[in-house]
Scaffold this active site. Structure first.
Site, short mmCIF file in Angstrom:
data_model
loop_
_atom_site.label_atom_id
_atom_site.label_comp_id
_atom_site.label_asym_id
_atom_site.label_seq_id
_atom_site.Cartn_x
_atom_site.Cartn_y
_atom_site.Cartn_z
N GLU A 184 0.97 -11.74 -3.44
CA GLU A 184 -0.49 -11.91 -3.38
C GLU A 184 -1.17 -11.64 -4.71
O GLU A 184 -2.36 -11.99 -4.88
CB GLU A 184 -1.07 -11.00 -2.29
N HIS A 197 5.15 -8.33 -4.40
CA HIS A 197 3.75 -8.61 -4.08
C HIS A 197 3.35 -10.04 -4.48
O HIS A 197 2.78 -10.23 -5.56
CB HIS A 197 2.83 -7.63 -4.82
N ILE A 249 6.04 -3.28 -7.49
CA ILE A 249 5.21 -2.12 -7.79
C ILE A 249 5.59 -1.00 -6.82
O ILE A 249 5.32 -1.08 -5.62
CB ILE A 249 3.71 -2.43 -7.64
N ARG A 250 6.27 0.03 -7.32
CA ARG A 250 6.75 1.13 -6.47
C ARG A 250 7.43 0.56 -5.21
O ARG A 250 7.18 0.99 -4.09
CB ARG A 250 5.61 2.06 -6.07
N CYS A 267 6.06 -5.31 0.46
CA CYS A 267 6.21 -3.95 -0.05
C CYS A 267 6.10 -2.92 1.08
O CYS A 267 7.00 -2.82 1.89
CB CYS A 267 5.21 -3.69 -1.18
N GLY A 309 0.84 -1.18 0.00
CA GLY A 309 0.00 0.00 0.00
C GLY A 309 0.88 1.23 0.00
O GLY A 309 1.88 1.29 -0.72
N GLU A 310 0.53 2.20 0.82
CA GLU A 310 1.32 3.43 0.94
C GLU A 310 1.78 3.53 2.38
O GLU A 310 0.98 3.72 3.29
CB GLU A 310 0.47 4.63 0.53
N SER A 311 3.07 3.41 2.60
CA SER A 311 3.57 3.22 3.96
C SER A 311 3.32 4.43 4.86
O SER A 311 3.07 4.27 6.05
CB SER A 311 5.07 2.89 3.94
N ARG A 335 12.45 3.64 0.56
CA ARG A 335 11.14 3.75 -0.08
C ARG A 335 11.28 4.02 -1.58
O ARG A 335 12.17 4.76 -2.00
CB ARG A 335 10.30 4.88 0.55
#
Length: 206
Positions: free
Chosen positions: A180, A178, A137-138, A79, A47-49, A108
Site C-alpha cells: 500500500e 507493505h 518495515i519491522r 505485515c 501496524g502493531e499486531s 514477529r
C-alpha cells in the site's frame, strides 16, 4: 458492487483505502461489529499486531470476524495483518491472540527493528513476469507453512534469502511487506480478483 472493508482499529488504514478507491472498489472502514456483515472481503493493514489484537477484542470485533473468515470471506493481511491471520505466532506476547485461518507460523519482527527496514524485488507468478518492489518495515516472516497454505514469494537475495514473505490459502492472502505504500497495486488487484471470484493469474503470467 463488491464492497471491501479495511479494519480500522489501528495501523496504516488510509493507505489501503486510497489504493482500493484508485481501483474503483467500494470501500468501507470497519470499527464496529455490525459493519462486518456489510462487506464481501476484508483487508487487515500493517501496524502493531499486539495493539491491533487488543483493540479488536475491546471493540467486540473478534467473534464476528472469525465467523466471517470461517465461512469463507476473503481477507488480505499485510505485515501485522499477516500476523492477525496466522494460526500460530513466534515472538508474540503470551496473551496475544489472532483471528486465524492461515495454516502458518509467523515470527514477529523477524527482520529486525525499524532501522532494519528494507526494500527488495520479488517475483510472484500470480502478478506476472515483472518483479514487485516490496517494502519491509519491522516485518514478520513465515517460520513454517502448513499443508493447507501455499507459498507465493520468498526473499530472493541478502541475509534473509529464502524467507517466506507471501502466502495464500484459499480465500486468504497475506504478505510480510507493505504494497500500500508503493505505486504498484498488483497485490490489491489480485485480492480484488479473489473477492470477486475471478481468476487470480494475471493475463501476462507465464
Amino acid at each position: 458492487m463488491t464492497t471491501i472493508g479495511v479494519l480500522a482499529v489501528q495501523g496504516d488504514v488510509r493507505e489501503h483505502v486510497d489504493v482500493l478507491r484508485s481501483l474503483d472498489v467500494d470501500v468501507v472502514t470497519i470499527r464496529r461489529p455490525q459493519e462486518v456483515a456489510r462487506i464481501d472481503g476484508l483487508i487487515i493493514p500493517g501496524g502493531e499486531s499486539t495493539t491491533m489484537d487488543k483493540l479488536v477484542r475491546a471493540f467486540a470485533l473478534d467473534d464476528p470476524l472469525r465467523e466471517r473468515l470461517a465461512a469463507g470471506m476473503p481477507a488480505y493481511g499485510s505485515c501485522a495483518g499477516m500476523i492477525m491471520l496466522a494460526d500460530r505466532i513466534e515472538g508474540g506476547r503470551a496473551d496475544q491472540q489472532t483471528l486465524g485461518g492461515l495454516d502458518i507460523t509467523v515470527r514477529r519482527n523477524a527482520f529486525g527493528r525499524q532501522v532494519d527496514s528494507f526494500e527488495a524485488d520479488l517475483h510472484i507468478r500470480e502478478l506476472g513476469p515483472e518483479p514487485l518492489r516490496a517494502v519491509f518495515i519491522r516485518a514478520p516472516w513465515v517460520e513454517a507453512v502448513g499443508p493447507h497454505a501455499s507459498v507465493l514469494a520468498r526473499v530472493e537475495a541478502g541475509p534473509a534469502t529464502g524467507a517466506v514473505v507471501a502466502v495464500r490459502q484459499g480465500s486468504l492472502l497475506a504478505t510480510s511487506f507493505h504494497p500500500e505504500v508503493t505505486r504498484d497495486h498488483r497485490i490489491h488487484q489480485l485480492f480484488v480478483r479473489m473477492v470477486e471470484g475471478r481468476p487470480v493469474l494475471s493475463p501476462d503470467s507465464p
